[in-house]
Design a protein around this motif. Sequence first.
Motif: not given
Length: 328
Positions: A113-116, A178-191, A202-211
């Motif tokens: 698995s890769a992290g960035y 890429r959570s390290g790039l998202i300064a405001d998680a709640d604002a991104y979720r709303a967006r 819509l395609k996403l990973s189960e990790e994305d879905a949990r986040w």
Amino acid sequence: MIVVAGEALIDLVPQDAAHDSPADGRGTDAGSTPGRTPALPALAPRLGGGPYNTAVALGRLGSPTAFCSRVSLDAFGEALLASLRAADVDVSYVQRGAEPTTLAVASIGADGSAGYSFYVDGTADRLFAVPRRIPDGVRAMSFGTCSLVLEPGASAYEELMRREAARGVFTALDPNIRSGLIADADAYRARFKSWLPSVALLKLSEEDARWLGGTPEEWLASGPAAVVVTRGGDGLSVFTRDGGEVSVPGVPVDVVDTIGAGDTVNAALLHSLAARDALSARAAGGLGGDAWAEVLRFAARAAALTCSRAGAEPPYARELAGGAGADR
């Protein structure tokens, strides 16, 4: 034609062949020996970026594809464009700029698995501007990843997605968090939720879905005709508005790394839907279970091949020909 919109960047990937280098030239193993510089892994540049990988994968599968982005005039940018052309991807929608190319430093886990971590300040893809027009012959557009996070380009990509969806273009979204790039998680979720009425697939990973904190049923109620959730080696599932759910297992493979696997899934889904004349919300939502199982199996096989080699190297159509779930 399918247009993929988003960033192109350079992944700096650790190399297994990296060795310690002596600080004092005495040529013994560094370890914790006094006077020695701590070892750092050798990093090899790989062409990448989620949308870029998706475009290359589509081109290799044989789908007429174009890439829509802003790419640097530097040597990395030239290499990115050369590889797109080699995959028969149309680059006439690519904007150019003197700013440097974005860099992503990858770390590879024991399971592949890769992290960035990202170097994005002042890079070319952040200055993407909305093109005046996308030709009427475009059947679908794909969006996602960093390009929908980093401003001011994120707002431009968002505007393009909403505009093209409003005129009937089939839109696919892979948030690829890429959570390290998202300064405001709640604002991104709303967006993210605000995009869903403009999204057909819509395609996403189960990790994305949990986040993100939602469920396929919630997302389907907001707009998409289908939601595909990937589970790594365990396979992937699709959920449709009529309550349908289809799952297929992953394809066993010796994993080198997972870089580009999700992007290959994006491409394989779009390629297979195009082959079934299902690049519309109505057609995709109305596909039967057997047809979706074929689409998902094809995507699983394509992703497995990508995982079997280093870096984002999606397969060519000939590598997938004849297998279960292969494109018709």
